[in-house]
Design a protein around this motif. Structure first.
Motif, PDB file in Angstrom:
ATOM      1  N   LEU A  62       0.818  -1.214   0.000  1.00 29.55           N
ATOM      2  CA  LEU A  62       0.000   0.000   0.000  1.00 29.55           C
ATOM      3  C   LEU A  62       0.851   1.263   0.000  1.00 29.55           C
ATOM      4  O   LEU A  62       1.954   1.295   0.560  1.00 29.55           O
ATOM      5  N   GLY A  63       0.290   2.306  -0.585  1.00 27.56           N
ATOM      6  CA  GLY A  63       0.809   3.656  -0.431  1.00 27.56           C
ATOM      7  C   GLY A  63      -0.192   4.430   0.414  1.00 27.56           C
ATOM      8  O   GLY A  63      -1.332   4.632  -0.007  1.00 27.56           O
ATOM      9  N   VAL A  64       0.207   4.827   1.604  1.00 32.07           N
ATOM     10  CA  VAL A  64      -0.708   5.432   2.572  1.00 32.07           C
ATOM     11  C   VAL A  64      -0.340   6.898   2.777  1.00 32.07           C
ATOM     12  O   VAL A  64       0.813   7.219   3.088  1.00 32.07           O
ATOM     13  N   SER A  65      -1.322   7.778   2.608  1.00 31.82           N
ATOM     14  CA  SER A  65      -1.142   9.201   2.889  1.00 31.82           C
ATOM     15  C   SER A  65      -1.925   9.536   4.151  1.00 31.82           C
ATOM     16  O   SER A  65      -3.142   9.338   4.201  1.00 31.82           O
ATOM     17  N   ASP A  66      -1.220  10.037   5.165  1.00 34.50           N
ATOM     18  CA  ASP A  66      -1.853  10.321   6.448  1.00 34.50           C
ATOM     19  C   ASP A  66      -1.460  11.713   6.911  1.00 34.50           C
ATOM     20  O   ASP A  66      -0.486  12.298   6.425  1.00 34.50           O
ATOM     21  N   ASP A  67      -2.221  12.227   7.879  1.00 32.26           N
ATOM     22  CA  ASP A  67      -1.962  13.559   8.435  1.00 32.26           C
ATOM     23  C   ASP A  67      -1.984  14.605   7.324  1.00 32.26           C
ATOM     24  O   ASP A  67      -1.125  15.477   7.251  1.00 32.26           O
ATOM     25  N   GLY A 108       2.078  21.126  -1.940  1.00 31.32           N
ATOM     26  CA  GLY A 108       3.295  21.501  -1.239  1.00 31.32           C
ATOM     27  C   GLY A 108       3.216  21.317   0.258  1.00 31.32           C
ATOM     28  O   GLY A 108       4.250  21.291   0.928  1.00 31.32           O
ATOM     29  N   SER A 109       1.993  21.207   0.805  1.00 34.45           N
ATOM     30  CA  SER A 109       1.864  20.945   2.235  1.00 34.45           C
ATOM     31  C   SER A 109       2.343  19.529   2.539  1.00 34.45           C
ATOM     32  O   SER A 109       2.248  18.630   1.694  1.00 34.45           O
ATOM     33  N   GLU A 110       2.870  19.311   3.730  1.00 31.71           N
ATOM     34  CA  GLU A 110       3.469  18.013   4.051  1.00 31.71           C
ATOM     35  C   GLU A 110       2.438  17.032   4.601  1.00 31.71           C
ATOM     36  O   GLU A 110       1.480  17.418   5.269  1.00 31.71           O
ATOM     37  N   CYS A 111       2.660  15.759   4.296  1.00 32.69           N
ATOM     38  CA  CYS A 111       1.871  14.686   4.879  1.00 32.69           C
ATOM     39  C   CYS A 111       2.809  13.518   5.173  1.00 32.69           C
ATOM     40  O   CYS A 111       3.975  13.527   4.776  1.00 32.69           O
ATOM     41  N   THR A 112       2.301  12.538   5.890  1.00 35.74           N
ATOM     42  CA  THR A 112       3.069  11.323   6.148  1.00 35.74           C
ATOM     43  C   THR A 112       2.744  10.311   5.064  1.00 35.74           C
ATOM     44  O   THR A 112       1.573  10.034   4.795  1.00 35.74           O
ATOM     45  N   PHE A 113       3.768   9.763   4.438  1.00 39.42           N
ATOM     46  CA  PHE A 113       3.573   8.693   3.451  1.00 39.42           C
ATOM     47  C   PHE A 113       4.190   7.413   3.987  1.00 39.42           C
ATOM     48  O   PHE A 113       5.352   7.396   4.409  1.00 39.42           O
ATOM     49  N   LEU A 114       3.382   6.349   3.986  1.00 42.01           N
ATOM     50  CA  LEU A 114       3.851   5.050   4.463  1.00 42.01           C
ATOM     51  C   LEU A 114       3.773   4.029   3.342  1.00 42.01           C
ATOM     52  O   LEU A 114       2.735   3.871   2.696  1.00 42.01           O
ATOM     53  N   HIS A 115       4.881   3.355   3.085  1.00 46.27           N
ATOM     54  CA  HIS A 115       4.948   2.218   2.155  1.00 46.27           C
ATOM     55  C   HIS A 115       4.843   0.969   3.005  1.00 46.27           C
ATOM     56  O   HIS A 115       5.744   0.667   3.790  1.00 46.27           O
ATOM     57  N   GLY A 116       3.686   0.294   2.926  1.00 43.23           N
ATOM     58  CA  GLY A 116       3.502  -0.815   3.848  1.00 43.23           C
ATOM     59  C   GLY A 116       2.329  -1.695   3.499  1.00 43.23           C
ATOM     60  O   GLY A 116       1.887  -1.755   2.339  1.00 43.23           O
ATOM     61  N   VAL A 117       1.776  -2.345   4.514  1.00 43.48           N
ATOM     62  CA  VAL A 117       0.658  -3.274   4.341  1.00 43.48           C
ATOM     63  C   VAL A 117      -0.309  -3.114   5.509  1.00 43.48           C
ATOM     64  O   VAL A 117       0.009  -2.487   6.517  1.00 43.48           O
ATOM     65  N   ALA A 118      -1.494  -3.728   5.352  1.00 48.86           N
ATOM     66  CA  ALA A 118      -2.497  -3.739   6.413  1.00 48.86           C
ATOM     67  C   ALA A 118      -2.420  -5.058   7.166  1.00 48.86           C
ATOM     68  O   ALA A 118      -2.249  -6.127   6.568  1.00 48.86           O
ATOM     69  N   THR A 119      -2.552  -4.971   8.497  1.00 51.95           N
ATOM     70  CA  THR A 119      -2.498  -6.182   9.303  1.00 51.95           C
ATOM     71  C   THR A 119      -3.362  -6.014  10.553  1.00 51.95           C
ATOM     72  O   THR A 119      -3.633  -4.886  10.978  1.00 51.95           O
ATOM     73  N   THR A 120      -3.782  -7.131  11.107  1.00 50.99           N
ATOM     74  CA  THR A 120      -4.499  -7.108  12.387  1.00 50.99           C
ATOM     75  C   THR A 120      -3.604  -7.594  13.519  1.00 50.99           C
ATOM     76  O   THR A 120      -4.010  -7.601  14.680  1.00 50.99           O
ATOM     77  N   ALA A 121      -2.378  -8.029  13.179  1.00 48.26           N
ATOM     78  CA  ALA A 121      -1.450  -8.595  14.168  1.00 48.26           C
ATOM     79  C   ALA A 121      -0.522  -7.518  14.712  1.00 48.26           C
ATOM     80  O   ALA A 121      -0.419  -6.419  14.165  1.00 48.26           O
ATOM     81  N   ASP A 122       0.169  -7.850  15.798  1.00 50.99           N
ATOM     82  CA  ASP A 122       1.196  -6.953  16.323  1.00 50.99           C
ATOM     83  C   ASP A 122       2.393  -6.976  15.382  1.00 50.99           C
ATOM     84  O   ASP A 122       2.922  -8.053  15.076  1.00 50.99           O
TER      85      ASP A 122
END
Length: 291
Positions: A187-192, A200-214
């Motif tokens: 996934l490409g996740v845009s948050d905040d 041009g405003s900043e956001c958090t981008f996360l390259h990752g996956v979805a999980t229900t586990a720790d």
């Protein structure tokens, strides 16, 4: 939604007319219009082509310019009336909108960049159907590698591209093994995100996956509460097709649907990618609630 936006504009105009120096309380306007501040800001920016805060600033400076041309009050009196403590501060704000100083306008009558009052209208075309589904997810975690990036509206975001390229292939394979829930895949996740979606405003981008586990140690985590999502499937040139649908959610889908955006991350799941042809099949996940 179109009626709500026009009511919001009426509220802005009323507040500026009664007290041009007062802070325009967007949250109060949203509540009075029967929506949320988050949704109001996003829809206004998408449909008007500017943030609501920028519209307020331009309308305030348009009114100030009219006073400079038509009234005999001193520059300081006008500055204070519009919420500025000095002619210098007022002058900077005025020049940012009109491109000239208040003194130039008082002497020459212009030139001015007048912001007319916005009125929203809905044009129904319906020529391009949107492949959409509504789904509810339990609480999940989005885990991966995050960074802060500036928002780019058109084309490839080079900051995101550099971030993803810096992640080793083995790390992405490791992430895939953690995915045990929707959205599926990497996934490409845009948050905040800035509610106005200002480029041009900043956001958090996360390259990752979805999980229900720790998640394992060493990964960034975005906790996502249970909620409802609108999922838009896109196919075609990448990232153009995705960005066109992202924009169309505001201009076409939300105005005609009983849903509104709620705060939360916006997620892109890439289901298939042909790098050579620069095409992709994606799912855009937007957090929504009943409007």
């Amino acid at each position: 939604m179109i009626a709500v936006l026009n009511l919001a504009v009426e509220d802005v105009e009323s507040q500026l007319a009664s007290d041009p120096a007062a802070h325009v309380a967007v949250a109060v306007i949203a509540a009075r219009s029967g929506t949320t501040e988050h949704h109001l800001r996003r829809m206004f920016a998408s449909l008007a082509g500017m943030p609501l805060s920028e519209y307020v600033r331009r309308r305030r400076m348009a009114a100030a310019a009219a006073e400079l041309v038509n009234a005999e009050d001193s520059l300081l009196t006008v500055a204070v009336r519009y919420g500025y403590g000095s002619t210098e501060a007022f002058g900077r704000a005025f020049r940012a909108v009109h491109g000239v100083s208040p003194g130039d306008v008082r002497r020459d009558g212009g030139p001015l960049r007048t912001q007319p009052r916005i009125r929203f209208h809905l044009t129904v075309e319906g020529s391009i159907p949107m492949d959409t589904r509504i789904t509810t997810l339990p609480a999940i975690r989005l885990v991966g590698h995050a960074t802060r990036v500036p928002l780019v509206h058109d084309g490839i975001n080079p900051h995101i591209a550099d971030h993803v390229a810096s992640i080793e292939v083995q790390q992405t394979v490791r992430l895939k093994s953690l995915n045990d829930t929707e959205p599926s895949g990497v996934l490409g996740v845009s948050d905040d995100l800035d509610p106005d979606r200002t480029e041009g405003s900043e956001c958090t981008f996360l390259h990752g996956v979805a999980t229900t586990a720790d998640p394992p140690e060493g990964l960034d985590v975005i906790e996502v509460p249970a909620g409802t999502w609108a999922v838009f499937r896109t196919e075609g040139p990448h990232p153009a097709a995705l960005q066109e649908v992202w924009a169309a959610t505001a201009t076409t889908w939300f105005p005609s649907q009983p849903w509104r955006l709620r705060p939360g991350p916006e997620i892109v799941a890439t289901l298939a990618l042909d790098a050579e042809a620069a095409t992709a099949t994606c799912e855009l996940w937007l957090p929504v609630e009943a409007g």
